[in-house]
Motif scaffolding. Structure first.
Motif, PDB file in Angstrom:
ATOM      1  N   THR A   1      -3.925  -5.123   7.365  1.00  0.00           N
ATOM      2  CA  THR A   1      -5.259  -5.666   7.584  1.00  0.00           C
ATOM      3  C   THR A   1      -6.349  -4.611   7.407  1.00  0.00           C
ATOM      4  N   LYS A   2      -5.981  -3.343   7.492  1.00  0.00           N
ATOM      5  CA  LYS A   2      -6.962  -2.275   7.308  1.00  0.00           C
ATOM      6  C   LYS A   2      -7.052  -1.811   5.850  1.00  0.00           C
ATOM      7  N   TYR A   3      -6.250  -2.394   4.989  1.00  0.00           N
ATOM      8  CA  TYR A   3      -6.190  -1.958   3.588  1.00  0.00           C
ATOM      9  C   TYR A   3      -6.856  -2.995   2.696  1.00  0.00           C
ATOM     10  N   ARG A   4      -7.538  -2.543   1.683  1.00  0.00           N
ATOM     11  CA  ARG A   4      -8.192  -3.439   0.721  1.00  0.00           C
ATOM     12  C   ARG A   4      -7.564  -3.239  -0.648  1.00  0.00           C
ATOM     13  N   THR A   5      -6.988  -4.300  -1.182  1.00  0.00           N
ATOM     14  CA  THR A   5      -6.288  -4.237  -2.453  1.00  0.00           C
ATOM     15  C   THR A   5      -7.288  -4.240  -3.606  1.00  0.00           C
ATOM     16  N   VAL A   6      -7.045  -3.363  -4.576  1.00  0.00           N
ATOM     17  CA  VAL A   6      -7.846  -3.322  -5.796  1.00  0.00           C
ATOM     18  C   VAL A   6      -6.974  -3.683  -6.990  1.00  0.00           C
ATOM     19  N   HIS A   7      -5.866  -2.966  -7.170  1.00  0.00           N
ATOM     20  CA  HIS A   7      -4.922  -3.253  -8.248  1.00  0.00           C
ATOM     21  C   HIS A   7      -3.557  -3.528  -7.632  1.00  0.00           C
ATOM     22  N   PHE A   8      -2.914  -4.590  -8.101  1.00  0.00           N
ATOM     23  CA  PHE A   8      -1.619  -4.975  -7.538  1.00  0.00           C
ATOM     24  C   PHE A   8      -0.547  -3.940  -7.832  1.00  0.00           C
ATOM     25  N   ASN A   9      -0.612  -3.300  -8.989  1.00  0.00           N
ATOM     26  CA  ASN A   9       0.430  -2.321  -9.301  1.00  0.00           C
ATOM     27  C   ASN A   9       0.343  -1.101  -8.394  1.00  0.00           C
ATOM     28  N   THR A  10      -0.834  -0.849  -7.800  1.00  0.00           N
ATOM     29  CA  THR A  10      -0.971   0.235  -6.828  1.00  0.00           C
ATOM     30  C   THR A  10      -0.546  -0.201  -5.435  1.00  0.00           C
ATOM     31  N   THR A  11      -0.884  -1.431  -5.088  1.00  0.00           N
ATOM     32  CA  THR A  11      -0.550  -1.936  -3.758  1.00  0.00           C
ATOM     33  C   THR A  11       0.934  -2.229  -3.610  1.00  0.00           C
ATOM     34  N   PHE A  12       1.565  -2.695  -4.691  1.00  0.00           N
ATOM     35  CA  PHE A  12       2.963  -3.116  -4.613  1.00  0.00           C
ATOM     36  C   PHE A  12       3.828  -2.252  -5.535  1.00  0.00           C
ATOM     37  N   PRO A  13       4.047  -0.995  -5.165  1.00  0.00           N
ATOM     38  CA  PRO A  13       5.052  -0.243  -5.925  1.00  0.00           C
ATOM     39  C   PRO A  13       6.436  -0.852  -5.719  1.00  0.00           C
ATOM     40  N   LEU A  14       7.310  -0.590  -6.640  1.00  0.00           N
ATOM     41  CA  LEU A  14       8.616  -1.236  -6.600  1.00  0.00           C
ATOM     42  C   LEU A  14       9.376  -0.892  -5.325  1.00  0.00           C
TER      43      LEU A  14
ATOM     44  N   ALA B   1      -8.098   7.047  16.587  1.00  0.00           N
ATOM     45  CA  ALA B   1      -8.929   6.914  15.395  1.00  0.00           C
ATOM     46  C   ALA B   1      -9.789   8.155  15.172  1.00  0.00           C
ATOM     47  N   ILE B   2     -10.137   8.848  16.251  1.00  0.00           N
ATOM     48  CA  ILE B   2     -10.967  10.048  16.120  1.00  0.00           C
ATOM     49  C   ILE B   2     -10.201  11.149  15.415  1.00  0.00           C
ATOM     50  N   ALA B   3      -8.895  11.219  15.663  1.00  0.00           N
ATOM     51  CA  ALA B   3      -8.085  12.273  15.052  1.00  0.00           C
ATOM     52  C   ALA B   3      -7.631  11.919  13.656  1.00  0.00           C
ATOM     53  N   ALA B   4      -7.781  10.653  13.250  1.00  0.00           N
ATOM     54  CA  ALA B   4      -7.261  10.241  11.942  1.00  0.00           C
ATOM     55  C   ALA B   4      -7.971  10.963  10.810  1.00  0.00           C
TER      56      ALA B   4
ATOM     57  N   GLU C   1      -5.244   1.355  14.510  1.00  0.00           N
ATOM     58  CA  GLU C   1      -6.467   2.141  14.611  1.00  0.00           C
ATOM     59  C   GLU C   1      -6.337   3.473  13.884  1.00  0.00           C
ATOM     60  N   PHE C   2      -5.159   4.054  13.949  1.00  0.00           N
ATOM     61  CA  PHE C   2      -4.950   5.316  13.241  1.00  0.00           C
ATOM     62  C   PHE C   2      -5.029   5.112  11.736  1.00  0.00           C
ATOM     63  N   ALA C   3      -4.394   4.041  11.240  1.00  0.00           N
ATOM     64  CA  ALA C   3      -4.402   3.781   9.798  1.00  0.00           C
ATOM     65  C   ALA C   3      -5.768   3.356   9.303  1.00  0.00           C
ATOM     66  N   ASN C   4      -6.577   2.756  10.158  1.00  0.00           N
ATOM     67  CA  ASN C   4      -7.866   2.240   9.718  1.00  0.00           C
ATOM     68  C   ASN C   4      -8.793   3.342   9.230  1.00  0.00           C
ATOM     69  N   HIS C   5      -8.632   4.556   9.730  1.00  0.00           N
ATOM     70  CA  HIS C   5      -9.529   5.649   9.382  1.00  0.00           C
ATOM     71  C   HIS C   5      -8.901   6.606   8.374  1.00  0.00           C
ATOM     72  N   LEU C   6      -7.824   6.178   7.736  1.00  0.00           N
ATOM     73  CA  LEU C   6      -7.187   6.989   6.700  1.00  0.00           C
ATOM     74  C   LEU C   6      -7.587   6.473   5.325  1.00  0.00           C
ATOM     75  N   PRO C   7      -7.531   7.303   4.293  1.00  0.00           N
ATOM     76  CA  PRO C   7      -7.802   6.804   2.936  1.00  0.00           C
ATOM     77  C   PRO C   7      -6.735   5.817   2.485  1.00  0.00           C
TER      78      PRO C   7
END
Length: 805
Positions: A493-506, A362-365, A431-437
């Protein structure tokens, strides 16, 4: 000849210095010897007292220092003479005079900063080396202290020929001291650590001197520091430092006491070794960081410090928080390469390495950008795939019904350790994904999904043997799907959905829905759990885990569906609903699978239900109910589950989209009543019909009230036909329809039926009917013809009591 040499030793030319041996014995037989000797020798001799316990003669030391500053060209000769005296005293074990000589050289070294200081330094280092070679621990500690003072001096000109091989080796050996006396052993180790710290400071700052980062040096320095760090007290302090790394402050009395002790005096070799390690790592550049990491990994391997991995975690945390931030990715890369090298090691060792990786990744993420992110993810997925291949046979035959059975977990110890190794890799991935945008998290999820073997990608081989065909799938597909989907769930679990079209690309939604129909029920359950994590934006997941009819009591968080969400629902809603419906039809479903599908549908309803999408949700419910009624392969309990899902979801739809007819039907619906599209259509149409009937009754009551209370002239004026009387025309139209509905021959010269005459049972209406009948019979034939062609007005037939007068 000895007498002549002693008495006439004077300032001779340089070419005679090597021929004539100087007199270095203060007890020379000739009294004129001291007067004829060089001045710098006399000054050096004067700093030594008669009794070594008296210490350095300070006044004479000041004279020697002034002379060295005034004549810097004599500085190298002063250093050489002091070295000769100290060598003789070491041989004769006169340690008191040795300490005085070393102290004098330290003062001269600090006071003089001439360009020819390098010549004096050579004598100084030779003297330090001489003391380090002695067997006296006191002299070794003294020499180390002098070397540390020298290391803190910045020289004006570098020395290209100076080497520190001996000092590195000697200081490293002192770090491993096993002296019988505990206090003395700690002093020697502390001196060795300080010496290594001095060597690092002296060589790292100057690129022209000897390269300290060579493996021959790092293989001595790093293990020596690690050897002193692995101590019981260091392990107790690991918890404290781990909390400090997490941004917390310890308040226990023991920790405060330890900190005060460390500040007052660095008498603890593990603490000083840790400080030196931090400094060493912090000074390493990008090209040198691997030179530090390789000895660390080798030390952990040789001393079997991976299991348990407490010390390994502590060490790598020190490295990660000391290294320059832009180089932190190199540590992760090196540790992964070491994991590759240990691919055939015991599972416990690999699990410990992966656990260390999860603690520091996580420190290197935060410093990983671009391709380096996917490189780390790809490496972790590769290790997961290799672990799966070790756990399953090379080929697994499929059954004739093309169903892939779940791979049962083994009970042996190796299988359990292998699963722990997989969990450690998954935790590292999370842990690596948790500290990424967020945008990189979506890319990671898509990348993981692309690595999952889909049901349509099975490798099928046909073997013709006795007219039978056997089919084989890729080894470990079900287990590999399980492991990779667990990794995907961890990232989700580390991701927070805002818009479905962004979270679920085809490119992500299609394979995910396809995987929801996998033969393995465990895989299908994981897919539904992934959907739960990504769909739930308002934290309703815990409230919708079980079907219930008491939806109003759940206190759900519902918001109006946005326009982008409506577009997403229209575009992808049918595919998602179809996938949910087909998932419920799978014969191998367990109660967990059915409840998971319900939760997915309920979350979609809570997030996307609105007037524009309610029809799609109702079609989904009808299709589920039809499956429960018509699918003969489902068990009774499975059918009951489906019916309960339909009821609960229908009440949820009515609660999420407050349409009164739907809400009313949902409240009055009986459990055994079949819910079809016709039933829903009927309740909607019946409700609107009742509303229209109520309006008609109200208008009739108003009309009756008018005819009863108005005078005769007003009634006549109201009953006259006018072209511009809109109300009258509307009434005539309505009553005309009613008259037509009774038949073509109704009321033409006859009395109206009793059921159409309000209050026909009253005597008044009976007399009125007789009077009108007699009046009509007394008419002539002319009027009879007219009456037969012109039926009485409808209002006169329906409301005869209004026309009595």
């Amino acid at each position: 000849m000895a007498f002549m040499k002693c008495c006439f030793d004077s300032e001779l030319p340089d070419f005679l210095e090597s021929v004539v041996q100087k007199c270095t014995d203060p007890g020379c037989c000739c009294g004129c010897c001291s007067a004829l000797r060089p001045r710098y020798k006399r000054l050096v001799d004067n700093i030594f007292p008669v009794n070594p316990q008296d210490g350095l003669v300070k006044n004479n030391m000041e004279k020697l220092t002034f002379y060295a500053l005034s004549s810097p060209e004599k500085l190298d000769r002063i250093g050489e003479y002091l070295f000769q005296r100290a060598s003789r005293d070491i041989y004769r074990r006169r340690n008191g005079f040795v300490i005085i000589a070393m102290e004098a050289m330290d003062q001269l070294l600090v006071a003089c900063h001439a360009q020819n200081l390098n010549l004096f330094v050579e004598s100084f280092l030779r003297m330090v080396q001489k003391l380090l070679e002695s067997t006296e621990p006191k002299l070794q500690v003294l020499a180390t202290q002098s070397f540390v003072r020298f290391a803190n001096i910045e020289e004006d000109t570098p020395s290209y020929h100076r080497r520190y091989d001996f000092f590195i080796s000697k200081f490293s050996s002192m770090c491993h001291s096993n002296h019988g006396e505990h206090d003395l052993r700690n002093k020697i180790r502390l001196a060795g650590i300080k010496g290594l710290q001095g060597v690092v400071r002296k060589t790292v700052s100057d690129d022209l001197v000897e390269n300290i980062w060579e493996p021959v040096h790092m293989d001595k320095i790093v293990p020596s520091l690690l050897y002193n760090m692995q101590n019981l007290r260091s392990m107790r302090g690991q918890g404290k430092r781990g909390k400090e790394y997490d941004g917390k402050v310890c308040t226990t009395e023991e920790d405060e006491a330890d900190e005060e002790e460390e500040v007052e005096e660095r008498s603890d070799p593990p603490t000083l070794a840790e400080t030196c390690m931090r400094e060493l790592v912090g000074r390493a550049s990008f090209g040198h960081i691997r030179s530090v990491l390789r000895p660390v990994l080798r030390h952990l391997d040789l001393h079997e410090l991976w299991v348990p991995n407490l010390f390994a975690i502590h060490t790598f945390r020190i490295i990660m928080f000391s290294i320059q931030a832009q180089y932190s990715y190199t540590v992760i890369e090196t540790l992964m390469a070491h994991l590759d090298d240990n691919s055939k090691s015991r599972p416990k060792i690999r699990t410990s390495i992966a656990d260390v990786l999860s603690k520091i990744i996580a420190i290197a993420a935060g410093e990983s950008v671009g391709p380096s992110v996917l490189e780390i993810i790809n490496s972790l997925l590769t290790h997961l795939r290799q672990s799966v291949m070790r756990e399953v046979p090379s080929r697994v035959p499929e059954e004739s019904n093309d169903e892939v059975e779940s791979i049962e977990e083994g009970d042996d110890e190796n299988s359990a350790d292998e699963r722990q190794y997989q969990e450690a890799l998954i935790n590292a991935l999370g842990e690596f994904a948790n500290h990424l945008p967020d945008y990189q998290k979506i890319e990671i999820m898509m990348f993981i999904m692309s690595k999952v073997p889909h049901p349509g990608q099975e490798q099928i081989r046909s073997h013709h043997h006795r007219h039978h065909h056997r089919r084989y799938r890729a080894p470990g597909d079900a287990l590999l799907q399980n492991i990779l989907l667990k990794s995907l769930l961890k990232v989700g679990t580390k991701y927070r959905t805002v818009h479905f079209n962004t979270t679920f690309p085809l490119s992500f939604l299609e394979p995910l829905l396809r995987m929801s129909l996998a033969p393995d029920p465990t895989v299908r359950l994981l897919v539904q759990q992934i959907l739960h994590t990504l769909v739930d934006r308002h934290h309703n997941l815990e409230k919708l885990l079980k079907p219930t009819i008491h939806v109003a009591d759940l206190d759900l968080t519902l918001e109006k569906c946005s326009r982008p969400d409506v577009i997403f629902a229209r575009k992808h809603g049918p595919a998602m609903h179809s996938s949910l419906h087909e998932s419920l039809e799978q014969p191998g479903n367990t109660a967990e699978n059915v409840e998971a599908v319900f939760t997915t549908a309920a979350l979609l309803c809570a997030e996307l239900a609105c007037e524009d999408t309610i029809a799609d949700f109702l079609r989904l419910l009808i299709s589920i109910q039809d499956t429960a009624l018509t699918n003969a392969t489902l068990s009774p309990s499975h059918k009951y589950y489906l019916h309960s899902i339909v009821v609960s979801l229908f009440i949820l739809v009515a609660h999420a989209v407050p349409i009164p007819p739907v809400m009313e039907y949902a409240l009055k619906k009986h459990p055994g009543e079949e819910m079809t599209f016709e039933a829903i259509k009927k309740v909607l149409s019946d409700s609107w019909e009742k509303e229209r009937e109520g309006e008609e009754e109200e208008r009739c009551r108003q009309l009756c009230h008018t005819f009863r209370n108005a005078d005769f002239n007003e009634l006549v004026s109201r009953t006259q036909t006018k072209q511009n009387d809109v109300l009258q025309n509307k009434l005539n139209e309505i009553f005309g329809r009613l008259s037509t509905a009774t038949g073509p021959d109704s009321f033409f010269g006859r009395s109206p039926p009793p059921h159409l005459i309000p209050g026909s049972s009253s005597p008044f209406l009976g007399r009125l009917h007789q009077r009108r009948s007699s009046a009509s019979s007394s008419q002539g034939q002319v009027n009879h013809h007219h009456n037969s062609n012109s039926p009485p007005p409808a209002y006169e037939i329906l409301f005869p009591e209004l026309f009595v007068y």
